[in-house]
Design a protein around this motif. Sequence first.
Motif, short mmCIF file in Angstrom:
data_model
loop_
_atom_site.label_atom_id
_atom_site.label_comp_id
_atom_site.label_asym_id
_atom_site.label_seq_id
_atom_site.Cartn_x
_atom_site.Cartn_y
_atom_site.Cartn_z
N ILE A 155 0.83 -1.20 0.00
CA ILE A 155 0.00 0.00 0.00
C ILE A 155 0.87 1.25 0.00
CG2 ILE A 155 -1.60 1.35 1.42
CD1 ILE A 155 -2.87 -1.29 2.30
N ALA A 156 1.91 1.26 0.84
CA ALA A 156 2.78 2.44 0.90
C ALA A 156 3.45 2.72 -0.45
CB ALA A 156 3.84 2.23 1.98
N ARG A 157 3.90 1.65 -1.12
CA ARG A 157 4.56 1.85 -2.41
C ARG A 157 3.57 2.36 -3.46
NH1 ARG A 157 8.89 -2.15 -5.09
NH2 ARG A 157 10.22 -0.76 -3.87
N GLU A 158 2.37 1.77 -3.50
CA GLU A 158 1.37 2.21 -4.49
C GLU A 158 1.01 3.67 -4.29
OE1 GLU A 158 0.05 0.91 -7.17
OE2 GLU A 158 1.31 -0.86 -6.99
N VAL A 159 0.80 4.06 -3.03
CA VAL A 159 0.43 5.45 -2.74
C VAL A 159 1.59 6.39 -3.13
CG1 VAL A 159 -0.08 7.09 -0.90
CG2 VAL A 159 -1.22 4.86 -0.94
N ALA A 160 2.82 5.98 -2.79
CA ALA A 160 3.98 6.82 -3.13
C ALA A 160 4.10 7.00 -4.64
CB ALA A 160 5.25 6.20 -2.56
N ARG A 161 3.95 5.90 -5.37
CA ARG A 161 4.08 5.98 -6.84
C ARG A 161 2.97 6.82 -7.45
NH1 ARG A 161 6.01 -0.22 -8.49
NH2 ARG A 161 8.19 0.06 -7.84
N ARG A 162 1.75 6.73 -6.90
CA ARG A 162 0.65 7.55 -7.44
C ARG A 162 0.88 9.04 -7.15
NH1 ARG A 162 -3.87 4.48 -8.92
NH2 ARG A 162 -3.12 2.37 -9.29
N HIS A 163 1.81 9.35 -6.22
CA HIS A 163 2.16 10.74 -5.92
C HIS A 163 3.52 11.11 -6.50
CE1 HIS A 163 -1.02 10.20 -2.85
NE2 HIS A 163 -1.20 11.49 -2.99
N GLY A 164 3.97 10.33 -7.49
CA GLY A 164 5.24 10.65 -8.16
C GLY A 164 6.46 10.32 -7.34
N GLY A 165 6.34 9.42 -6.37
CA GLY A 165 7.48 9.08 -5.53
C GLY A 165 7.74 7.58 -5.51
N GLU A 166 8.31 7.10 -4.41
CA GLU A 166 8.68 5.68 -4.30
C GLU A 166 8.76 5.32 -2.83
OE1 GLU A 166 8.47 2.72 -5.01
OE2 GLU A 166 9.57 2.78 -6.92
N CYS A 167 8.67 4.04 -2.54
CA CYS A 167 8.86 3.54 -1.17
C CYS A 167 9.91 2.44 -1.23
CB CYS A 167 7.54 3.01 -0.61
SG CYS A 167 7.67 2.47 1.11
N THR A 168 10.97 2.56 -0.46
CA THR A 168 12.08 1.61 -0.49
C THR A 168 12.54 1.32 0.93
OG1 THR A 168 13.58 3.49 -0.81
CG2 THR A 168 12.90 2.28 -2.79
N LEU A 169 13.33 0.25 1.07
CA LEU A 169 13.87 -0.16 2.36
C LEU A 169 15.39 -0.10 2.31
CD1 LEU A 169 11.58 -3.27 3.07
CD2 LEU A 169 11.29 -0.92 3.90
N HIS A 170 15.99 0.33 3.44
CA HIS A 170 17.45 0.49 3.51
C HIS A 170 17.91 0.11 4.91
CE1 HIS A 170 17.09 2.94 -0.20
NE2 HIS A 170 15.99 3.39 0.38
N ASP A 171 19.23 0.05 5.06
CA ASP A 171 19.81 -0.12 6.40
C ASP A 171 19.63 1.18 7.18
OD1 ASP A 171 20.64 -2.71 5.90
OD2 ASP A 171 22.54 -2.06 5.02
N SER A 172 19.27 1.01 8.46
CA SER A 172 19.06 2.20 9.29
C SER A 172 20.32 2.52 10.09
CB SER A 172 17.89 1.95 10.26
OG SER A 172 17.82 2.96 11.23
#
Length: 437
Positions: free
Chosen positions: A406-423
Amino acid sequence: MTDSIAKRVAAGGTGILVTTLVVVGVATAGVLHTQRVEAQDGALLAAAHGRAHPDIGDEVEVEHSRSPVDAWLVDLDEHALPQDYAERALDTERPVFFDTADRRMVLLPFEVEGDDEHEYQLAAASAPTLTLARTVGPFALVYGILAAVAAVLATFVQLRVVRRAFAPLERARHEADHVVGLGEGTRLSEDAPDEVQPLLHAINELLDRLDAAYQAQSRFTAEAAHELRTPVTAMLGELDVALRGERSEEEYRELLTSVREEVDRLRRLVEGLTAMARIDAGQVDRGRELVRAAEVANAAMRTESDTLSQAKNTVRLEVDDDPELQVHRSLLEISLGNLLRNAARHAPGAEVVVRVRRDGNTAVFEIDDAGPGVAEQEREALFDRFARAGESRRRDRSGLGLGLPIAREVARRHGGECTLHDSPLGGLRARLTVSVA
């Protein structure tokens, strides 16, 4: 508008051809008529000149065989002629042409020697008036017949040419009739003229997208049914066991607590499915409003405060920049809430940092936790719907596998992206970006 395109094209082409033939015919007839009239005037003038000067012996040439020329010397007392034409010819000493009822005439003044001085007399010549019917009638008849034949032939040829040009579309229609369902991989042949090929290619691409959407929807429906069946089966099993005999108050309390957890899982699953349905229905593109990034982050933190509190997480918000966003506020809050719940679920008791900043034309939300994290090779698979990765995550039944998709779909529909990284806190960093308004 149900007329055949081939017939409409042929009718249009025939109309243009007929119009052209009419214009050419009228122009040609006008030229022919003018030439005939000028030829007749020349013949009349020659005849009058021959009558005025018989000693010169001019020959009268009449091009029009049906225009016999009469010529005579005018005696104003004997011949009834329009007086004004005769006076004009004598005054101007130039030939005067005019038409009577059905005759074309010319009056030619010429000089004769008298006893004391020179005087002028008139010679006249006449011939039948040349009307349009006489000059271009035969031409118009032949030309009209030939034009009609040409129009019929042109219509027939155009119909065959246009129908042959549309043959690839007719073939594509037959091929499309055999596409009985999605997921079969049937496509239209793109062997067609340059003008039609882009259309067939676009239709095949559309079928590709529909196939992909159909496959995704089928997979999603099967997975959703499985996820819904699991808590229902668990609740039925626990209730059946409880009904087999008398239980103590404590046992009933444990049973109701377990059932409540399954009901709560069902509620969250339905909420997740509803959010996915709203995204798939395009609601992200409707109902957008201007809002500050930090305001959305604060709202998500307030919504998930109970979850974070139960997991004994300490949450800190850092705002480096607070850009204004044109977003669907509720769906963006749901997305950030999903990321916060993931942090609470996999990093209980640890610090969670929510950071809001701006990177060019992008607003960046970063959520860091100090949990065990996720192996880099497993991160991308977590964005598949109902996917879970890692042994600890598979053991954890509280996750639904819908938060990150859901987070990725919403981000992409707003011209962005959702990704995971080391914190930098040692766990996982979830980064969600959206375009700045």
